[in-house]
Design an enzyme around this catalytic site. Structure first.
Site, PDB file in Angstrom:
ATOM      1  N   HIS A 468       7.411   0.236  -1.135  1.00 17.94           N
ATOM      2  CA  HIS A 468       7.424  -1.197  -0.868  1.00 17.94           C
ATOM      3  C   HIS A 468       8.827  -1.705  -0.521  1.00 17.94           C
ATOM      4  O   HIS A 468       8.986  -2.837  -0.058  1.00 17.94           O
ATOM      5  CB  HIS A 468       6.896  -1.956  -2.097  1.00 17.94           C
ATOM      6  CG  HIS A 468       6.176  -3.228  -1.749  1.00 17.94           C
ATOM      7  ND1 HIS A 468       6.200  -3.788  -0.499  1.00 17.94           N
ATOM      8  CD2 HIS A 468       5.411  -4.065  -2.505  1.00 17.94           C
ATOM      9  CE1 HIS A 468       5.495  -4.904  -0.487  1.00 17.94           C
ATOM     10  NE2 HIS A 468       4.996  -5.095  -1.701  1.00 17.94           N
ATOM     11  N   ASP A 472       6.065  -3.468   3.997  1.00 19.29           N
ATOM     12  CA  ASP A 472       5.443  -4.654   3.408  1.00 19.29           C
ATOM     13  C   ASP A 472       3.933  -4.456   3.295  1.00 19.29           C
ATOM     14  O   ASP A 472       3.353  -3.578   3.941  1.00 19.29           O
ATOM     15  CB  ASP A 472       5.732  -5.884   4.267  1.00 19.29           C
ATOM     16  CG  ASP A 472       7.203  -6.259   4.265  1.00 19.29           C
ATOM     17  OD1 ASP A 472       7.871  -5.980   3.243  1.00 19.29           O
ATOM     18  OD2 ASP A 472       7.684  -6.806   5.279  1.00 19.29           O
TER      19      ASP A 472
END
Length: 497
Positions: A468, A472
């Site tokens: 992450h 995204d």
């Protein structure tokens, strides 16, 4: 004159060991390089060879004692003395004399272990001192934290000396053994003491592990009744434990007269992790500690892909000589999706993001020794047939332990197929420094609502684990949706849609 037997180098950061087993007792005749005892450290088991031929003298460090590096273990006396086996004692000098006439001594060195690999463990010797070997015949096998490496003989001759017994950790520049080049040496006399010391191995082409032979003798097991899992059928210590446990499992267990103690050793088995397993554990934990890992899920209706495969699989195999599986469809679908969501195919390097304009696809494969990830380079430019051939070849080499270091490096994205083991849902762990891994699962018929009707469809759950820090949520979901679309309508792959 007496010769000292001392603790050999135990490996980096290892300062002490425990004397596990003595194979000889005072008064026994010993040949040069014949195994005298076995030491156990917190990392490996080290066998201690005799530095000279003679008679076993005083044992200074008894079984169970803890000793440091270079500590005195025992003394070897010259001559026959109280030797119980004069024939063996005579054979030792006979082995030494012809060795001088054998010609040039050739060192057997540790071969190239690959990038970033600095040490290995000697897992198996296929030859013993005195054996005649041909050029390029395999002498021993090394185990690194990534692959197994076989060491071939650099020349024809006779194995004169083994410097790194099984269990020894060696660095990338270490000398493993010495060959006496040329064919002048007769191997039989040198082999005789080893044969005399191990009558249980008669009739076999390979020598069982000393710890296994001791365990079989103590348990009264016939070596022929123990299935060896070592190289070329060699019986290892854990094979003996498995053979002892098998009859107990087959026969109905009688009611115990009294409750067993919680620490009863017969109910447990402690086995040292292989270097490969230790590396897998370390890398997976490092991945969790480093990446901001998150997993997103979707499901795919496999109806169209299965129908297309069924229609063309016979023609495909006839033309290309390889079976058409599902992995090529998933590889193609992922390559297609990675073009649209390039951050899933990128990696973090310090404060930079490195985008890859190619796809080196890692295909996770389970092997008897652990999980490995061979890499198919430039998978995005390959055809279905080329992908299937590459997967088949890499999978076969992985199962045989023949993968080189280069074949497992440079991956940019990974596919892991837990469905072959029946997994319905899982969260795969990233293979650093990669930023994405796709988890495939079992295809299962489930009722689905299609155009207002409940129909049965072959469905598969998909899982994308991603870093992450660089990917995204929108990119991760988009990636999975593109994979889903391509598999539910494979024609999109041909149209680059």
């Amino acid at each position: 004159m007496s010769i000292e037997v001392r603790v050999p180098t135990l490996g980096e950061s290892v300062t002490e060991a425990t004397v596990a087993t003595w194979f000889k007792k005072p008064g026994d005749a010993v040949a040069v390089d014949e195994m005298l005892c076995e030491l156990e450290t917190d990392k490996v088991t080290v066998e201690v060879p005799s530095p000279a031929a003679g008679v076993m003298g005083e044992i200074v460090a008894a079984e169970g004692e803890t000793v440091g590096v270079d500590a005195l273990l025992a003394m070897i006396g010259e001559g026959e003395g109280a030797a119980p086996a004069p024939a063996a004692a005579e054979a030792a000098p006979a082995a030494a004399d012809p060795a001088g006439d054998a010609g040039q001594a050739v060192d057997v060195m540790v071969p190239s272990l690959g990038e970033s690999v600095s040490e290995a463990t000697v897992s198996s010797w296929f030859k013993q001192v005195g054996d005649t070997v041909a050029q390029d015949e395999m002498l021993c096998e090394l185990e690194t934290d990534k692959v197994s490496v076989e060491v071939p003989a650099p020349a024809a001759g006779v194995l004169a000396e083994i410097l790194a017994p099984e269990g020894t950790t060696v660095d990338a520049t270490a000398k493993l053994a010495v060959l006496s080049a040329g064919g002048a040496v007769v191997a039989a006399p040198a082999a005789a003491p080893a044969a005399a010391a191990a009558p249980a191995a008669a009739g076999k082409d390979v020598e069982d592990a000393p710890s296994a032979k001791k365990a079989m003798a103590e348990a009264g097991l016939n070596p022929a009744d123990v299935q060896g899992t070592g190289r070329d059928g060699r019986v290892m210590k854990h094979d003996v434990a498995a053979a002892l446990a098998a009859p107990k499992a087959a026969a109905p267990a009688p009611a115990p007269a009294a409750p067993r103690a919680a620490g009863d050793a017969s109910r447990e088995e402690r086995v040292k992790m292989t270097r490969l397993r230790q590396t897998i554990a370390r890398r997976l934990k490092d991945s969790q500690n480093t990446a901001a890992m998150l997993t997103t899920y979707n499901e795919v209706d496999m109806t169209e892909t299965m129908a297309l495969r069924k229609e063309y699989k016979d023609l495909f195999e006839k033309k290309h000589g390889v079976r058409l599986g599902f992995m090529s469809f998933f590889t193609k679908a992922c390559c297609h999706a990675l073009k649209e969501v390039p951050e899933v195919n990128a990696e973090i390097d310090g404060t930079d993001i490195v985008y890859k304009n190619y796809v080196n696809m890692g295909i996770a494969a389970g092997t008897p020794t652990g999980l490995v990830v061979p890499v198919i380079n430039d998978a995005d430019s390959m055809s279905f047939a080329q992908i299937e051939k590459a997967i088949a070849e890499k999978g076969r080499r992985a199962r045989d332990g023949k993968l080189s270091m280069e074949e497992m490096q440079g991956g940019t994205f990974t596919i892991s197929n837990g469905g072959v083991y029946g997994s319905l849902m899982s969260s795969p762990i990233l293979n650093p420094p990669q930023s994405g891994i796709l988890g495939m699962h079992k295809i299962q018929d489930r009722p689905m609502a299609i155009n207002g009707q409940v129909v049965i469809r072959p469905m598969m759950y998909l899982a994308l684990s991603y870093d992450h820090r660089i990917v995204d949520g929108k990119g991760a979901v988009t990636f999975l949706v593109r994979v889903k679309e391509a598999l539910e309508d494979p024609r999109r792959l041909l149209m680059d849609l």
